[in-house]
Design an enzyme around this catalytic site. Structure first.
Site, PDB file in Angstrom:
ATOM      1  N   SER A 147       6.486 -14.808 -51.478  1.00 33.70           N
ATOM      2  CA  SER A 147       8.057 -14.462 -51.234  1.00 33.70           C
ATOM      3  C   SER A 147       8.427 -13.690 -52.608  1.00 33.70           C
ATOM      4  CB  SER A 147       9.113 -15.354 -50.825  1.00 33.70           C
ATOM      5  OG  SER A 147      10.415 -14.986 -50.925  1.00 33.70           O
ATOM      6  N   TYR A 160      12.948 -23.327 -52.406  1.00 31.97           N
ATOM      7  CA  TYR A 160      12.493 -22.245 -52.187  1.00 31.97           C
ATOM      8  C   TYR A 160      11.117 -21.620 -53.123  1.00 31.97           C
ATOM      9  CZ  TYR A 160      11.165 -17.899 -49.054  1.00 31.97           C
ATOM     10  OH  TYR A 160      10.939 -17.609 -48.081  1.00 31.97           O
TER      11      TYR A 160
END
Length: 254
Positions: A147, A160
């Site tokens: 990400s 995350y």
């Protein structure tokens, strides 16, 4: 793109979103694709149906990630479904796409939420690679989905972000370890992509415009934008690329 005919791919979390897009693209390039799902078997069957409607080959398989023994259970299902499909045993392409996301700043995080995030996003890919390598043919491909949050600070998604940092490190280390087998290991790092994950943000014109403005192209990414790069990494054309984190954010981090 390179021809993937005769190759077998496994894409985790490919019932929808980016995973579905990657599964569809790899199948379009000729691979037999194992479409993995956690609990939503209907979505996985939709992915398989879309692949078959386009002339590709795929089968669905379920296994929960983030629990003890998840990798062993997933590959037991993979072996069984592959045999039932009538295909040769073995694996050529592993895409670690499945992930969970806890939204919250550090003061809001609980141990349970943090542990779940790490279990699904880091531990599961680690052991999926371990088990997958026992089946992967030399010259195989491992593609990990990370990400943009590992290069840009997002305090509201700290757990995350930490988990995806682990994915980046896993990629780098594996690439050096597996080079003697001709196996490449690379990471794709998407930004905002129009999927179920961003549905709430894109529900209004203002929300869509805000996400679109993050990219230099002034639009929201689509699963195909990520899938096309994954197809390149799965092909022989990428044989001299390994250990890399490839930014697929549409210039959102410039």
């Amino acid at each position: 793109m390179g021809d993937l005919s005769g190759k077998t791919a496994l894409v985790t979390g490919s019932g929808r979103g980016i995973g579905r897009g990657i599964a569809q693209r790899l199948a379009r390039d000729g691979a037999l694709v194992a479409v993995h799902y956690n609990t939503d078997d209907a979505a996985a069957k939709e992915t398989v149906a879309s692949i078959e409607a386009a002339g590709g080959r795929a089968f669905a398989m379920g296994a929960e990630l983030g629990v003890p023994g998840d990798a062993a259970a997933l590959f037991a299902a993979f072996d069984s479904e592959l045999a039932a499909y009538g295909a040769e045993p073995g694996l050529d392409i592993l895409v670690n796409n499945a992930a969970t996301r806890f939204s919250g700043r550090i003061a809001e995080a609980t141990e349970e939420e943090f542990d779940r995030t790490i279990a699904v996003n880091v531990k599961a890919p680690f052991f999926l690679v371990q088990h997958g390598l026992r089946r992967m043919r030399d010259g195989g491909r491992i593609i990990n989905i990370s990400s943009a949050v590992t290069r840009t600070a997002y305090p509201s998604s700290i757990a995350y972000s930490v988990s995806k940092g682990g994915v980046d490190t896993l990629t780098l280390t594996l690439a050096k370890d597996l080079g003697d087998r001709g196996i490449t290991v690379n990471t794709l790092a998407p930004g905002w992509v129009e999927t179920h994950v961003t549905a709430a943000r894109t529900a209004t014109p203002e929300g869509r415009a805000a996400l679109a403005a993050c990219s230099v192209f002034n639009r929201i990414g689509q699963p195909a934008d990520i899938a096309d790069v994954a197809a390149f990494l799965a092909s022989d054309d990428s044989r001299w690329i390994t250990g890399q984190r490839i930014d697929v954010t549409g210039g959102s981090t410039l």
